[in-house]
Each structure stands twice: as structure tokens, then as C-alpha cells.
Design an enzyme around this catalytic site. Structure first.
Site, PDB file in Angstrom:
ATOM      1  CG  LEU A   4     -59.455  51.014 111.340  1.00 40.41           C
ATOM      2  CD1 LEU A   4     -58.955  51.759 112.394  1.00 40.41           C
ATOM      3  CD2 LEU A   4     -58.797  51.415 109.728  1.00 40.41           C
ATOM      4  CG  HIS A 178     -62.477  39.030  90.034  1.00 34.11           C
ATOM      5  ND1 HIS A 178     -62.313  38.555  91.376  1.00 34.11           N
ATOM      6  CD2 HIS A 178     -61.161  39.258  89.567  1.00 34.11           C
ATOM      7  CE1 HIS A 178     -61.267  38.215  91.459  1.00 34.11           C
ATOM      8  NE2 HIS A 178     -60.359  38.626  90.746  1.00 34.11           N
ATOM      9  CD  GLU A 182     -62.011  34.254  93.630  1.00 36.37           C
ATOM     10  OE1 GLU A 182     -62.151  33.647  94.627  1.00 36.37           O
ATOM     11  OE2 GLU A 182     -61.648  35.175  93.506  1.00 36.37           O
ATOM     12  NE  ARG A 439     -90.780  26.164  74.867  1.00 33.39           N
ATOM     13  CZ  ARG A 439     -91.342  27.541  74.334  1.00 33.39           C
ATOM     14  NH1 ARG A 439     -90.997  27.731  72.946  1.00 33.39           N
ATOM     15  NH2 ARG A 439     -91.707  28.382  75.054  1.00 33.39           N
ATOM     16  CG  HIS A 445     -95.304  27.316  73.985  1.00 32.71           C
ATOM     17  ND1 HIS A 445     -95.669  28.272  75.103  1.00 32.71           N
ATOM     18  CD2 HIS A 445     -95.174  26.276  74.778  1.00 32.71           C
ATOM     19  CE1 HIS A 445     -96.006  27.631  76.000  1.00 32.71           C
ATOM     20  NE2 HIS A 445     -95.567  26.464  76.130  1.00 32.71           N
TER      21      HIS A 445
END
Length: 468
Positions: A4, A178, A182, A439, A445
Site C-alpha cells: 500500500l 516501454h 522511455e 574475420r 571465419h
């Protein structure tokens, strides 16, 4: 309602005001007494202990917690669980990390108790008079509490800003994103303020008036509105209060969580990342002061005499496009997460409930809702048909904003990230071919080619290289 404090008490009063009988519980007797004093005329009761609180509720019980995220939520669940029965529903309305929600959902399911994670945005005012409410969990359990949440939510054109956004931990995931959006919007506004303040020498009253004017147009939003109010607030000595506030921004972690999850899913959100980084930089106040004295590279403003108030409109339009880009980044993360986690998110519904009550509510969201309503499978709102004209018209203005900020030595990490995200996303060709070659050179890679199918490796990069 368990908890509360400011949010829990006001949310419960909001629900009670809509004619729903309510009970509240908190360990703090003063908080229980404050609820009862403010709930005069409503059907509200309190209890001095958990056992009598739970016993006072009709079954199956619907119990919401609005307590600080983290271990306190687990502590509340531990205390209340022995008094619950099969079919009861526990609702976590705090800013919990979605992974905690998943863990708690699984644990309680084994006990026969259902658990729903709910994102509530809007602060104290939203809790009391109408918030944006993002609900996850099982749809059938949501239906049990849907009338309550819809009644307690904000309304836009008569539509409730509350919805079941997806299954499982979707409610808290959407709330996390959200909050990431913000972060981005707040940093962009702060950079626009810095441009006005340090670039154009427009001080707080007049800057506040500009933001108020912008809020009456395409930038209409909660954050721009409160910025106009904050900048005009005077301290007791008549000086602008904002000028006396230490320039170190706090954070509770939800922006960082958004960046971490986006990195994990391979979704670029550079404006939000930049906002998190700028808060971290701001916290290093002592280091910044020393660096300013040592390096002398910041805020060395040399204004072009031709620039003046007549040119400020490009900051407004640049901010507008940067807002759109920030929303686009957050929404693209939601799309990927929906597929990864099986949330089945409805982005038209999410943008609808963000239009009212929440911190990122703005006029722009109506356009975003229209975009996803027209094309639910839209990969990125930056290519939405109804936004193309705005993006094409404002992209050069955003570029001018970044150019001016650079010339005026005003840091603009979020503005620059927004511009470069747009430019990179809309580039047919990026220099990643060179990265792939590097790479392959040092780590074998491999790479793909544009002229033939397959995976390739060059074992002798340094042979026959010109000048090698």
C-alpha cells in the site's frame, strides 16, 4: 492489493472508485490507516496480517502485488502462498524482470496457483486516475480480471488502455521495452534542451515556452509536456530550479535490461543503448569535471552568426523523427521477442494501449497503431506506408540537428544514434564485407560471395596483395 505504498494504494483507490469491493494489506499500519482514510465512501477494508487478509476474500481469489521488484516479490509470495487454494490468482504489478516472472509462474503452477505479470505505467497519477496496463499470462485468467483492469486504465477515445498483450511473461517484457523507449525519448529531449541552452543560448523560461509550443503540434506527448513545465519551475529564490539540479541521472535498470535482451536477440536499438550509456556517463561527475579541465574539448561553442531563433524549427522536426526511430527500435525488439518466446504479441494493440496513461504516450502512437493495423507483419515501422512522407521530409532536418550539435560542441549521442540507425537500416550496401574479409583473414571465419552460392575461405590473403 498487497503493498500500500504510493502505487499500490492509488491503484486500489482507482479500482474501488469504479465500484469494485477491495481489500488492502501492508505490514506498515500507517499505510493501512492512510488507505482507509482516503477510501472513505468506497468498499475498502484492510487486514493486520496475511492470514486474515486472504481469508477476507471471496474465492477464487484475485490478489495483486505492487511492491518493489526483486527479492521482496519472492518474500511476499512466500508469506501468502500457504494461505492460498487451487485456482487462486496472484498478480505482480511491479517492474519485475521477465525472467523472474517466468520462474515464479512455473513455481506457482506446481502449487495450483496461477501467476500473471502485469506492466503498469503512468506513475502515481496513472495509478490513481488511469494507467496503461500491459497484461501477460493465461488469457482465461486475464478474463477474470479484465473488467477491473479496463476500468482502472486510462481511456483514449473511449478505448481502455489495458490489454492482454501475450502469454507467459509478455506483460513484463512489453513493460521493459516501454521503459527502454522511455529512456531513449528522455535522452533525446535532454539533448534538444542542451542544444537550445548551450547552442542557441535559450534559457529555461523561453526553452519551456518552446517545448510547450512543440507539445501543441506533432510532438504532443507526456514527456514533452512535463519538460515544458519543469523548465519553467522556479526555486524559492526565483531562479530556475532545473539549473540547481545535479547533472547525474539515476536509473533502476529497465533500460539496461532492454539493451541486454536486444543484444541477446541480435536486435539493434542504438538510441536506447545511447540513452543508457549517457546516464552512465552522467553518473561519473567527478571524472567528467577533471576531463573537462584536462582536455578542453567539450562545450567550446562558436555559433554561426546566421543561426538564431528562426532556425530552431529543425530541432523540433529532428526530435520528432528521432522519437519515431526510437519507437521503431523498441517495436522491432518486441517483434523478434514475440517469435523467440512465443508471446504472439499484437503490436497494433500494444501501440493502442500506449496512447494513454503511460510515460511514452504521444500523438505519434496513433500513426504507429495505424501502421500495424494496416500491416500486422510489418518488419519495421520505418517502412510503413503512412510514415514514409514524414521520414523523407524530416531525415535531412535530423541530419542538420546532429550537424549543428557537433559544430556547437554539444554532445548528442542519442540524436546521432537515431540518424545513423535510419541511414544504416535504409542502406542497400554496408561495409560489412570488409569486416567479413578481416574475420576470414585472422580467424578463418569464412564468408559468402555476391557472385556465387556457397561458403568460402581464402587461405592466402597476404599473397599477391598490392604493396604487401
Amino acid at each position: 492489493m498487497i503493498g500500500l505504498g504510493t502505487m499500490g494504494r492509488n491503484f486500489l483507490l482507482n479500482v474501488a472508485e469504479h465500484g469494485v469491493p477491495c481489500a488492502g494489506y501492508d505490514l506498515d499500519q500507517q499505510k493501512r490507516e492512510l488507505l482507509l482514510s482516503e477510501a472513505a465512501g468506497f468498499q475498502v477494508t484492510t487486514a493486520a496480517d496475511v492470514k486474515s487478509f486472504v481469508a477476507s476474500l471471496d474465492t477464487p481469489r484475485n490478489i495483486m502485488m505492487l511492491v518493489p521488484a526483486g527479492p521482496i516479490v519472492d518474500s511476499v509470495i512466500h508469506d501468502v502462498l500457504p494461505h492460498l487454494a487451487e485456482g487462486d490468482l496472484l498478480i505482480d504489478g511491479g517492474n519485475s524482470h521477465f525472467t523472474d516472472t517466468e520462474r515464479r509462474e512455473e513455481m506457482l503452477k506446481n502449487k495450483g496457483v496461477e501467476f500473471i505479470g502485469v506492466g503498469v505505467s503512468g506513475g502515481e497519477e496513472g495509478a490513481r486516475h488511469g494507467a496503461s496496463i500491459m497484461i501477460g499470462g493465461r488469457p482465461d485468467y486475464y478474463e477474470r480480471v479484465r473488467p477491473v483492469f479496463e476500468a482502472a486504465s486510462a481511456k483514449v477515445n473511449g478505448e481502455p488502455c489495458a490489454a492482454h498483450v501475450g502469454t507467459g511473461s509478455a506483460g513484463h517484457f512489453v513493460k521493459m521495452v516501454h521503459n527502454g523507449i522511455e529512456y531513449g525519448m528522455m535522452q533525446l529531449i535532454a539533448e534538444a534542451y542542451d542544444l537550445l541552452h548551450s547552442g542557441f543560448q535559450i534559457r529555461d523560461d523561453k526553452a519551456g515556452e518552446l517545448f510547450a509550443r512543440w507539445n501543441a503540434g506533432d510532438l504532443n506527448s507526456f514527456l514533452v509536456e512535463i519538460t515544458s513545465i519543469v523548465l519553467r519551475k522556479k526555486d524559492t529564490d526565483g531562479q530556475p530550479l532545473v539549473e540547481k539540479i545535479l547533472d547525474t541521472a539515476g536509473q533502476k535498470g529497465t533500460g539496461k535490461w532492454t539493451s541486454e535482451v536486444a543484444m541477446e536477440y541480435g536486435v539493434p536499438i542504438p538510441t536506447i543503448d545511447s540513452a543508457v550509456s549517457m546516464r552512465q556517463i552522467s553518473a561519473r561527475k567527478a571524472e567528467r569535471v577533471k576531463a573537462a579541465e584536462t582536455l578542453g574539448v567539450a562545450q567550446d561553442i562558436q555559433l554561426d552568426e546566421t543561426l538564431g531563433p528562426d532556425m530552431i524549427h529543425f530541432v523540433e522536426a529532428g526530435l520528432h523523427l528521432a522519437f519515431i526511430i526510437t519507437y521503431a527500435q523498441g517495436l522491432s525488439l518486441l517483434q523478434v521477442a514475440s517469435a523467440e518466446k512465443g508471446y504472439d504479441l499484437d503490436l497494433a494493440e500494444i501501440t493502442k494501449i500506449w496512447r494513454g496513461g503511460c510515460i511514452i504516450r504521444s500523438k505519434i502512437l496513433e500513426d504507429l497503431r495505424e501502421a500495424f493495423t494496416s500491416n500486422p507483419k510489418l518488419e519495421n515501422v520505418l517502412v510503413a506506408e503512412n510514415l514514409l512522407k514524414t521520414i523523407r521530409n524530416e531525415q535531412n532536418i535530423l541530419k542538420a540537428t546532429v550537424k549543428f550539435a557537433t559544430a556547437a560542441d554539444v554532445p548528442c549521442l542519442a540524436f546521432a544514434a537515431s540518424l545513423n540507425y535510419l541511414k544504416a537500416y535504409a542502406s542497400e550496401r554496408l561495409p560489412a564485407n570488409l569486416i567479413q574479409a578481416q574475420r576470414d583473414f585472422f580467424g578463418a571465419h569464412t564468408y559468402q560471395r555476391i557472385d556465387k552460392e556457397g561458403i568460402f575461405h581464402t587461405p592466402d590473403w597476404d599473397e599477391n596483395a598490392v604493396g604487401a
